[in-house]
Design a protein around this motif. Structure first.
Motif, PDB file in Angstrom:
ATOM      1  N   LYS A 121       0.847  -1.207   0.000  1.00  0.00           N
ATOM      2  CA  LYS A 121       0.000   0.000   0.000  1.00  0.00           C
ATOM      3  C   LYS A 121       0.883   1.258   0.000  1.00  0.00           C
ATOM      4  N   LYS A 122       1.893   1.234   0.859  1.00  0.00           N
ATOM      5  CA  LYS A 122       2.781   2.397   0.937  1.00  0.00           C
ATOM      6  C   LYS A 122       3.545   2.567  -0.384  1.00  0.00           C
ATOM      7  N   MET A 123       3.984   1.423  -0.928  1.00  0.00           N
ATOM      8  CA  MET A 123       4.693   1.463  -2.210  1.00  0.00           C
ATOM      9  C   MET A 123       3.795   2.120  -3.270  1.00  0.00           C
ATOM     10  N   GLU A 124       2.544   1.711  -3.288  1.00  0.00           N
ATOM     11  CA  GLU A 124       1.591   2.259  -4.256  1.00  0.00           C
ATOM     12  C   GLU A 124       1.435   3.777  -4.063  1.00  0.00           C
ATOM     13  N   ASP A 125       1.352   4.199  -2.798  1.00  0.00           N
ATOM     14  CA  ASP A 125       1.205   5.638  -2.524  1.00  0.00           C
ATOM     15  C   ASP A 125       2.414   6.424  -3.036  1.00  0.00           C
ATOM     16  N   VAL A 126       3.597   5.880  -2.778  1.00  0.00           N
ATOM     17  CA  VAL A 126       4.825   6.561  -3.211  1.00  0.00           C
ATOM     18  C   VAL A 126       4.854   6.681  -4.734  1.00  0.00           C
ATOM     19  N   VAL A 127       4.573   5.571  -5.407  1.00  0.00           N
ATOM     20  CA  VAL A 127       4.670   5.571  -6.869  1.00  0.00           C
ATOM     21  C   VAL A 127       3.563   6.442  -7.487  1.00  0.00           C
ATOM     22  N   ASN A 128       2.345   6.307  -6.957  1.00  0.00           N
ATOM     23  CA  ASN A 128       1.248   7.150  -7.456  1.00  0.00           C
ATOM     24  C   ASN A 128       1.580   8.626  -7.322  1.00  0.00           C
ATOM     25  N   SER A 129       2.165   8.959  -6.199  1.00  0.00           N
ATOM     26  CA  SER A 129       2.467  10.358  -5.930  1.00  0.00           C
ATOM     27  C   SER A 129       3.464  10.912  -6.963  1.00  0.00           C
ATOM     28  N   VAL A 130       4.444  10.110  -7.337  1.00  0.00           N
ATOM     29  CA  VAL A 130       5.414  10.565  -8.344  1.00  0.00           C
ATOM     30  C   VAL A 130       4.752  10.627  -9.727  1.00  0.00           C
ATOM     31  N   VAL A 131       4.072   9.535 -10.101  1.00  0.00           N
ATOM     32  CA  VAL A 131       3.472   9.470 -11.441  1.00  0.00           C
ATOM     33  C   VAL A 131       2.506  10.630 -11.668  1.00  0.00           C
ATOM     34  N   SER A 132       1.743  10.970 -10.621  1.00  0.00           N
ATOM     35  CA  SER A 132       0.724  12.003 -10.820  1.00  0.00           C
ATOM     36  C   SER A 132       1.288  13.425 -10.786  1.00  0.00           C
ATOM     37  N   SER A 133       2.547  13.563 -10.367  1.00  0.00           N
ATOM     38  CA  SER A 133       3.056  14.936 -10.222  1.00  0.00           C
ATOM     39  C   SER A 133       3.970  15.385 -11.365  1.00  0.00           C
ATOM     40  N   VAL A 134       4.341  14.462 -12.242  1.00  0.00           N
ATOM     41  CA  VAL A 134       5.228  14.856 -13.358  1.00  0.00           C
ATOM     42  C   VAL A 134       4.675  14.376 -14.696  1.00  0.00           C
ATOM     43  N   ASN A 135       5.143  15.023 -15.769  1.00  0.00           N
ATOM     44  CA  ASN A 135       4.771  14.568 -17.116  1.00  0.00           C
ATOM     45  C   ASN A 135       5.800  13.588 -17.663  1.00  0.00           C
ATOM     46  N   THR A 136       6.973  13.589 -17.049  1.00  0.00           N
ATOM     47  CA  THR A 136       8.044  12.670 -17.475  1.00  0.00           C
ATOM     48  C   THR A 136       7.596  11.229 -17.217  1.00  0.00           C
ATOM     49  N   VAL A 138       7.548   7.625 -15.833  1.00  0.00           N
ATOM     50  CA  VAL A 138       8.123   7.102 -14.583  1.00  0.00           C
ATOM     51  C   VAL A 138       8.221   5.581 -14.694  1.00  0.00           C
ATOM     52  N   SER A 139       9.361   5.032 -14.306  1.00  0.00           N
ATOM     53  CA  SER A 139       9.534   3.578 -14.286  1.00  0.00           C
ATOM     54  C   SER A 139       9.856   3.153 -12.857  1.00  0.00           C
ATOM     55  N   CYS A 164       5.859   3.369 -16.848  1.00  0.00           N
ATOM     56  CA  CYS A 164       6.037   3.101 -18.285  1.00  0.00           C
ATOM     57  C   CYS A 164       6.783   1.788 -18.540  1.00  0.00           C
ATOM     58  N   PHE A 165       7.574   1.334 -17.622  1.00  0.00           N
ATOM     59  CA  PHE A 165       8.157  -0.016 -17.700  1.00  0.00           C
ATOM     60  C   PHE A 165       8.612  -0.439 -16.321  1.00  0.00           C
ATOM     61  N   LEU A 166       8.811  -1.750 -16.196  1.00  0.00           N
ATOM     62  CA  LEU A 166       9.194  -2.298 -14.890  1.00  0.00           C
ATOM     63  C   LEU A 166      10.492  -3.086 -15.043  1.00  0.00           C
ATOM     64  N   THR A 167      11.457  -2.777 -14.195  1.00  0.00           N
ATOM     65  CA  THR A 167      12.690  -3.571 -14.180  1.00  0.00           C
ATOM     66  C   THR A 167      12.642  -4.508 -12.992  1.00  0.00           C
ATOM     67  N   VAL A 168      12.907  -5.789 -13.256  1.00  0.00           N
ATOM     68  CA  VAL A 168      12.885  -6.763 -12.167  1.00  0.00           C
ATOM     69  C   VAL A 168      14.269  -7.377 -11.985  1.00  0.00           C
ATOM     70  N   HIS A 169      14.889  -7.040 -10.865  1.00  0.00           N
ATOM     71  CA  HIS A 169      16.141  -7.687 -10.475  1.00  0.00           C
ATOM     72  C   HIS A 169      15.712  -9.003  -9.827  1.00  0.00           C
ATOM     73  N   ALA A 170      16.037 -10.108 -10.493  1.00  0.00           N
ATOM     74  CA  ALA A 170      15.446 -11.397 -10.145  1.00  0.00           C
ATOM     75  C   ALA A 170      16.045 -12.059  -8.890  1.00  0.00           C
ATOM     76  N   ARG A 171      16.062 -11.314  -7.815  1.00  0.00           N
ATOM     77  CA  ARG A 171      16.463 -11.836  -6.501  1.00  0.00           C
ATOM     78  C   ARG A 171      15.522 -11.234  -5.474  1.00  0.00           C
ATOM     79  N   ARG A 172      15.427 -11.908  -4.307  1.00  0.00           N
ATOM     80  CA  ARG A 172      14.688 -11.282  -3.201  1.00  0.00           C
ATOM     81  C   ARG A 172      15.617 -10.276  -2.525  1.00  0.00           C
ATOM     82  N   ALA A 173      15.021  -9.359  -1.770  1.00  0.00           N
ATOM     83  CA  ALA A 173      15.855  -8.360  -1.095  1.00  0.00           C
ATOM     84  C   ALA A 173      16.778  -9.019  -0.076  1.00  0.00           C
TER      85      ALA A 173
END
Ligand SMILES: Cc1cc2nc3c(=O)[nH]c(=O)nc-3n(C[C@H](O)[C@H](O)[C@H](O)COP(=O)(O)O)c2cc1C
Length: 320
Positions: A121-136, A138-139, A164-173
Protein backbone atom coordinates in the motif's frame (compact mmCIF):
# COMPACT_ATOMS: atom_id res chain seq x y z
CA UNK A 1 10.47 -3.99 -27.88
CA UNK A 2 10.84 -1.27 -25.28
CA UNK A 3 9.29 2.06 -26.25
CA UNK A 4 9.01 5.17 -24.15
CA UNK A 5 6.97 7.88 -25.83
CA UNK A 6 8.40 8.20 -29.33
CA UNK A 7 11.72 6.61 -28.41
CA UNK A 8 12.29 3.02 -29.47
CA UNK A 9 15.02 0.98 -27.84
CA UNK A 10 15.85 -1.31 -30.71
CA UNK A 11 17.95 -3.82 -28.84
CA UNK A 12 16.76 -2.95 -25.35
CA UNK A 13 20.21 -2.47 -23.84
CA UNK A 14 20.19 -0.57 -20.56
CA UNK A 15 23.00 0.34 -18.19
CA UNK A 16 21.90 -0.31 -14.58
CA UNK A 17 22.14 2.31 -11.86
CA UNK A 18 25.22 1.52 -9.75
CA UNK A 19 25.83 3.88 -6.84
CA UNK A 20 29.37 5.21 -6.85
CA UNK A 21 30.06 3.91 -10.35
CA UNK A 22 27.59 4.96 -13.04
CA UNK A 23 28.46 8.64 -12.99
CA UNK A 24 28.18 10.79 -16.09
CA UNK A 25 31.67 9.77 -17.31
CA UNK A 26 31.13 6.02 -17.16
CA UNK A 27 27.66 6.48 -18.63
CA UNK A 28 29.08 8.37 -21.61
CA UNK A 29 31.58 5.59 -22.23
CA UNK A 30 28.83 2.95 -22.06
CA UNK A 31 26.71 5.02 -24.40
CA UNK A 32 29.57 5.17 -26.91
CA UNK A 33 29.54 1.35 -26.98
CA UNK A 34 25.82 1.09 -27.61
CA UNK A 35 23.96 1.31 -24.29
CA UNK A 36 20.56 2.64 -25.37
CA UNK A 37 19.38 3.92 -21.99
CA UNK A 38 21.65 4.85 -19.11
CA UNK A 39 20.61 5.40 -15.48
CA UNK A 40 21.94 7.72 -12.84
CA UNK A 41 23.06 6.44 -9.47
CA UNK A 42 20.20 6.49 -6.98
CA UNK A 43 19.55 9.92 -5.52
CA UNK A 44 17.80 10.60 -2.21
CA UNK A 45 14.47 12.42 -2.57
CA UNK A 46 15.13 14.23 0.70
CA UNK A 47 18.51 15.38 -0.61
CA UNK A 48 16.94 16.69 -3.81
CA UNK A 49 14.08 18.32 -1.95
CA UNK A 50 16.58 20.20 0.20
CA UNK A 51 18.78 20.82 -2.84
CA UNK A 52 21.79 19.37 -1.07
CA UNK A 53 24.95 19.83 -3.12
CA UNK A 54 25.88 16.14 -3.23
CA UNK A 55 22.43 15.02 -4.37
CA UNK A 56 22.21 17.78 -6.96
CA UNK A 57 25.58 16.76 -8.37
CA UNK A 58 24.31 13.21 -8.99
CA UNK A 59 21.60 14.71 -11.19
CA UNK A 60 23.95 16.29 -13.71
CA UNK A 61 24.18 14.75 -17.12
CA UNK A 62 24.92 15.91 -20.64
CA UNK A 63 22.84 15.69 -23.81
CA UNK A 64 25.14 13.04 -25.22
CA UNK A 65 23.78 10.67 -22.56
CA UNK A 66 20.17 10.92 -23.66
CA UNK A 67 17.92 9.08 -23.32
CA UNK A 68 18.70 9.01 -19.63
CA UNK A 69 16.86 7.93 -16.53
CA UNK A 70 17.32 9.53 -13.12
CA UNK A 71 16.65 7.22 -10.21
CA UNK A 72 15.25 8.45 -6.90
CA UNK A 73 14.63 6.72 -3.61
CA UNK A 74 12.58 7.72 -0.60
CA UNK A 75 9.69 6.58 1.56
CA UNK A 76 7.54 9.69 1.81
CA UNK A 77 5.08 10.27 -1.05
CA UNK A 78 5.38 14.00 -0.41
CA UNK A 79 9.15 14.16 -0.60
CA UNK A 80 9.29 11.82 -3.63
CA UNK A 81 6.79 14.07 -5.38
CA UNK A 82 8.78 17.22 -4.57
CA UNK A 83 12.02 15.61 -5.74
CA UNK A 84 10.45 14.39 -8.98
CA UNK A 85 9.12 17.86 -9.73
CA UNK A 86 12.51 19.49 -9.15
CA UNK A 87 14.20 16.88 -11.32
CA UNK A 88 11.68 17.34 -14.11
CA UNK A 89 11.80 21.12 -14.05
CA UNK A 90 15.53 21.64 -13.60
CA UNK A 91 17.03 18.63 -15.39
CA UNK A 92 14.46 17.27 -17.91
CA UNK A 93 15.50 13.61 -17.89
CA UNK A 94 13.76 11.21 -20.28
CA UNK A 95 12.65 8.90 -17.47
CA UNK A 96 12.38 9.12 -13.69
CA UNK A 97 12.95 5.73 -12.08
CA UNK A 98 11.82 4.77 -8.59
CA UNK A 99 14.13 2.57 -6.56
CA UNK A 100 12.12 -0.22 -4.93
CA UNK A 101 14.92 -2.72 -4.61
CA UNK A 102 17.86 -1.32 -2.67
CA UNK A 103 18.50 -3.58 0.36
CA UNK A 104 21.28 -1.44 1.87
CA UNK A 105 20.72 -0.82 5.61
CA UNK A 106 21.06 2.96 5.38
CA UNK A 107 18.23 3.03 2.82
CA UNK A 108 15.82 0.43 4.21
CA UNK A 109 15.96 1.79 7.74
CA UNK A 110 14.27 4.92 6.39
CA UNK A 111 11.52 2.76 4.85
CA UNK A 112 12.79 3.37 1.29
CA UNK A 113 14.17 1.07 -1.44
CA UNK A 114 13.40 -2.62 -0.91
CA UNK A 115 11.61 -1.86 2.40
CA UNK A 116 8.66 -0.67 0.29
CA UNK A 117 8.27 -4.20 -1.08
CA UNK A 118 7.05 -5.22 2.40
CA UNK A 119 4.22 -2.68 2.35
CA UNK A 120 2.42 -2.75 -0.98
CA UNK A 121 0.00 0.00 0.00
CA UNK A 122 2.78 2.40 0.94
CA UNK A 123 4.69 1.46 -2.21
CA UNK A 124 1.59 2.26 -4.26
CA UNK A 125 1.21 5.64 -2.52
CA UNK A 126 4.82 6.56 -3.21
CA UNK A 127 4.67 5.57 -6.87
CA UNK A 128 1.25 7.15 -7.46
CA UNK A 129 2.47 10.36 -5.93
CA UNK A 130 5.41 10.56 -8.34
CA UNK A 131 3.47 9.47 -11.44
CA UNK A 132 0.72 12.00 -10.82
CA UNK A 133 3.06 14.94 -10.22
CA UNK A 134 5.23 14.86 -13.36
CA UNK A 135 4.77 14.57 -17.12
CA UNK A 136 8.04 12.67 -17.48
CA UNK A 137 7.54 8.91 -17.89
CA UNK A 138 8.12 7.10 -14.58
CA UNK A 139 9.53 3.58 -14.29
CA UNK A 140 10.23 1.37 -11.28
CA UNK A 141 12.97 -1.09 -10.37
CA UNK A 142 12.15 -3.88 -7.96
CA UNK A 143 13.52 -7.06 -6.52
CA UNK A 144 11.05 -9.99 -6.63
CA UNK A 145 10.06 -9.45 -3.01
CA UNK A 146 11.42 -8.95 0.48
CA UNK A 147 11.91 -12.50 1.79
CA UNK A 148 9.54 -14.29 -0.58
CA UNK A 149 8.69 -13.91 -4.24
CA UNK A 150 5.60 -11.73 -4.53
CA UNK A 151 6.67 -10.18 -7.80
CA UNK A 152 3.28 -10.83 -9.44
CA UNK A 153 1.36 -8.85 -6.84
CA UNK A 154 3.95 -6.04 -6.86
CA UNK A 155 4.06 -5.89 -10.67
CA UNK A 156 0.29 -5.60 -10.98
CA UNK A 157 0.15 -2.81 -8.39
CA UNK A 158 2.91 -0.92 -10.17
CA UNK A 159 1.25 -1.34 -13.56
CA UNK A 160 -1.89 0.11 -12.00
CA UNK A 161 0.10 3.17 -10.91
CA UNK A 162 0.84 3.96 -14.56
CA UNK A 163 4.58 3.32 -14.77
CA UNK A 164 6.04 3.10 -18.29
CA UNK A 165 8.16 -0.02 -17.70
CA UNK A 166 9.19 -2.30 -14.89
CA UNK A 167 12.69 -3.57 -14.18
CA UNK A 168 12.89 -6.76 -12.17
CA UNK A 169 16.14 -7.69 -10.47
CA UNK A 170 15.45 -11.40 -10.14
CA UNK A 171 16.46 -11.84 -6.50
CA UNK A 172 14.69 -11.28 -3.20
CA UNK A 173 15.85 -8.36 -1.09
CA UNK A 174 17.18 -10.81 1.50
CA UNK A 175 19.39 -12.55 -1.08
CA UNK A 176 22.97 -11.53 -1.52
CA UNK A 177 24.83 -11.80 -4.79
CA UNK A 178 25.94 -15.40 -4.10
CA UNK A 179 22.32 -16.45 -4.77
CA UNK A 180 21.88 -16.70 -8.51
CA UNK A 181 19.28 -14.44 -10.13
CA UNK A 182 16.21 -16.53 -11.00
CA UNK A 183 15.24 -15.55 -14.53
CA UNK A 184 12.35 -18.04 -14.51
CA UNK A 185 10.20 -15.41 -12.72
CA UNK A 186 9.86 -13.31 -15.88
CA UNK A 187 7.40 -15.58 -17.76
CA UNK A 188 4.72 -15.31 -15.08
CA UNK A 189 5.16 -11.57 -14.69
CA UNK A 190 4.93 -11.00 -18.45
CA UNK A 191 1.75 -13.11 -18.59
CA UNK A 192 0.17 -10.85 -16.00
CA UNK A 193 1.13 -7.32 -16.98
CA UNK A 194 1.12 -5.50 -20.28
CA UNK A 195 3.79 -2.85 -19.66
CA UNK A 196 7.33 -3.63 -20.90
CA UNK A 197 9.47 -5.81 -18.65
CA UNK A 198 13.20 -5.29 -18.24
CA UNK A 199 15.25 -8.22 -16.96
CA UNK A 200 18.10 -7.60 -14.55
CA UNK A 201 20.51 -9.71 -12.53
CA UNK A 202 23.58 -11.73 -13.56
CA UNK A 203 23.37 -10.76 -17.23
CA UNK A 204 27.03 -10.75 -18.19
CA UNK A 205 27.31 -12.43 -21.60
CA UNK A 206 25.84 -11.62 -25.00
CA UNK A 207 24.37 -15.14 -25.02
CA UNK A 208 22.44 -14.31 -21.82
CA UNK A 209 20.80 -11.43 -23.66
CA UNK A 210 19.84 -13.64 -26.61
CA UNK A 211 18.25 -16.14 -24.23
CA UNK A 212 16.30 -13.49 -22.32
CA UNK A 213 15.14 -11.69 -25.48
CA UNK A 214 14.49 -14.53 -27.85
CA UNK A 215 13.56 -17.45 -25.59
CA UNK A 216 12.00 -15.63 -22.64
CA UNK A 217 10.63 -12.66 -24.62
CA UNK A 218 11.62 -9.85 -22.23
CA UNK A 219 11.47 -6.34 -23.70
CA UNK A 220 14.90 -5.20 -22.59
CA UNK A 221 17.85 -6.13 -20.40
CA UNK A 222 19.62 -4.06 -17.78
CA UNK A 223 23.28 -4.75 -17.17
CA UNK A 224 25.12 -3.68 -14.03
CA UNK A 225 28.20 -5.52 -12.82
CA UNK A 226 28.66 -7.08 -16.25
CA UNK A 227 29.56 -3.63 -17.58
CA UNK A 228 32.05 -2.77 -14.83
CA UNK A 229 35.45 -2.35 -16.46
CA UNK A 230 33.71 -3.80 -19.53
CA UNK A 231 31.61 -1.06 -21.14
CA UNK A 232 32.17 -2.75 -24.55
CA UNK A 233 29.73 -5.48 -23.43
CA UNK A 234 27.02 -3.39 -25.13
CA UNK A 235 28.88 -3.54 -28.44
CA UNK A 236 29.46 -7.28 -28.10
CA UNK A 237 25.73 -7.78 -27.56
CA UNK A 238 24.84 -5.52 -30.47
CA UNK A 239 27.20 -7.48 -32.74
CA UNK A 240 25.60 -10.77 -31.77
CA UNK A 241 22.08 -9.45 -32.32
CA UNK A 242 22.82 -7.70 -35.62
CA UNK A 243 25.39 -9.99 -37.21
CA UNK A 244 25.06 -13.25 -35.31
CA UNK A 245 28.75 -12.90 -34.49
CA UNK A 246 30.06 -13.49 -30.99
CA UNK A 247 33.09 -11.23 -30.63
CA UNK A 248 36.01 -11.85 -28.31
CA UNK A 249 36.60 -9.46 -25.41
CA UNK A 250 38.95 -6.66 -26.57
CA UNK A 251 42.71 -6.99 -26.12
CA UNK A 252 44.26 -5.55 -22.95
CA UNK A 253 45.63 -2.57 -24.90
CA UNK A 254 42.20 -1.65 -26.16
CA UNK A 255 40.76 -1.99 -22.66
CA UNK A 256 43.41 0.33 -21.26
CA UNK A 257 42.68 2.89 -23.97
CA UNK A 258 39.03 2.96 -22.96
CA UNK A 259 39.95 3.39 -19.31
CA UNK A 260 42.35 6.25 -20.18
CA UNK A 261 39.58 7.91 -22.18
CA UNK A 262 37.26 7.71 -19.19
CA UNK A 263 39.97 9.19 -16.95
CA UNK A 264 40.54 12.02 -19.44
CA UNK A 265 36.80 12.80 -19.43
CA UNK A 266 36.84 13.02 -15.64
CA UNK A 267 39.98 15.16 -15.60
CA UNK A 268 38.51 17.67 -18.05
CA UNK A 269 35.38 18.03 -15.95
CA UNK A 270 36.25 17.60 -12.28
CA UNK A 271 39.98 18.24 -12.16
CA UNK A 272 42.91 16.06 -11.19
CA UNK A 273 42.30 15.66 -7.47
CA UNK A 274 38.74 14.40 -7.69
CA UNK A 275 39.58 12.24 -10.69
CA UNK A 276 42.14 10.37 -8.58
CA UNK A 277 39.44 9.51 -6.04
CA UNK A 278 36.85 8.47 -8.59
CA UNK A 279 38.96 6.44 -10.97
CA UNK A 280 39.97 4.11 -8.15
CA UNK A 281 36.46 2.60 -8.14
CA UNK A 282 37.11 1.35 -11.68
CA UNK A 283 40.74 0.23 -11.52
CA UNK A 284 40.19 -3.32 -10.32
CA UNK A 285 37.56 -3.95 -12.97
CA UNK A 286 39.46 -2.54 -15.94
CA UNK A 287 42.75 -4.19 -15.01
CA UNK A 288 41.33 -7.58 -14.08
CA UNK A 289 43.06 -10.46 -15.81
CA UNK A 290 46.26 -8.63 -16.64
CA UNK A 291 49.25 -10.72 -15.48
CA UNK A 292 50.98 -8.23 -13.19
CA UNK A 293 47.81 -6.33 -12.44
CA UNK A 294 47.88 -7.03 -8.68
CA UNK A 295 51.06 -4.99 -8.15
CA UNK A 296 49.99 -2.24 -10.51
CA UNK A 297 46.53 -2.00 -8.97
CA UNK A 298 48.13 -1.67 -5.55
CA UNK A 299 50.44 1.11 -6.76
CA UNK A 300 47.52 2.94 -8.35
CA UNK A 301 45.35 2.62 -5.28
CA UNK A 302 47.97 4.16 -2.99
CA UNK A 303 48.98 6.93 -5.39
CA UNK A 304 47.64 10.45 -4.93
CA UNK A 305 48.98 11.86 -8.21
CA UNK A 306 46.98 11.63 -11.41
CA UNK A 307 50.08 11.87 -13.64
CA UNK A 308 51.65 8.94 -11.82
CA UNK A 309 48.48 6.86 -12.14
CA UNK A 310 48.12 7.63 -15.85
CA UNK A 311 51.72 6.68 -16.42
CA UNK A 312 51.29 3.38 -14.52
CA UNK A 313 48.25 2.55 -16.62
CA UNK A 314 49.85 3.67 -19.90
CA UNK A 315 52.92 1.55 -19.20
CA UNK A 316 50.77 -1.54 -19.29
CA UNK A 317 50.25 -0.86 -22.99
CA UNK A 318 53.98 -0.50 -23.57
CA UNK A 319 54.70 -3.73 -21.74
CA UNK A 320 52.18 -5.79 -23.74
C1 LIG B 1 28.01 -1.22 -6.51
C2 LIG B 1 26.54 -1.35 -6.78
C3 LIG B 1 25.74 -0.23 -6.69
C4 LIG B 1 24.36 -0.33 -6.95
N1 LIG B 1 23.60 0.79 -6.91
C5 LIG B 1 22.29 0.73 -7.26
C6 LIG B 1 21.48 1.92 -7.33
O1 LIG B 1 21.94 3.04 -7.10
N2 LIG B 1 20.17 1.75 -7.69
C7 LIG B 1 19.62 0.52 -7.98
O2 LIG B 1 18.45 0.43 -8.31
N3 LIG B 1 20.37 -0.59 -7.93
C8 LIG B 1 21.67 -0.52 -7.60
N4 LIG B 1 22.44 -1.65 -7.61
C9 LIG B 1 21.83 -2.90 -8.12
C10 LIG B 1 22.08 -3.00 -9.63
O3 LIG B 1 21.47 -1.97 -10.35
C11 LIG B 1 21.55 -4.35 -10.18
O4 LIG B 1 20.17 -4.42 -9.92
C12 LIG B 1 22.23 -5.55 -9.54
O5 LIG B 1 23.62 -5.36 -9.44
C13 LIG B 1 21.97 -6.82 -10.36
O6 LIG B 1 22.36 -6.63 -11.69
P1 LIG B 1 23.78 -7.13 -12.26
O7 LIG B 1 23.91 -8.59 -11.94
O8 LIG B 1 23.71 -6.85 -13.73
O9 LIG B 1 24.83 -6.33 -11.54
C14 LIG B 1 23.79 -1.58 -7.31
C15 LIG B 1 24.61 -2.71 -7.37
C16 LIG B 1 25.97 -2.62 -7.12
C17 LIG B 1 26.82 -3.85 -7.23
Amino acid sequence: MLRIGNTEFRHGLILAPLAGVTDTYFRRICKSFGAELVCSEMVSSEGVKRRMARSMEYLNFCDEERPISIQIFGSSPESMKEAAKIIETDFHPDVIDINLGCPVKKVIKTGAGAALLKDTKKMEDVVNSVVSSVNTPVSAKIRVGWDKDNSLEISKVLEGCGICFLTVHARRACDNYSVKADWSVYKDIMNNISIPLVANGDITRPEDVMYLRDDMGVDAVMIGRGALGRPWIFKMIKDLIENGRLREEPLMNEKIEVFLKQIELMKENIGKERTVGRLKKHVVYYLKGFTTSKDIIHEILISKKLEEIISLISNIIVEQ
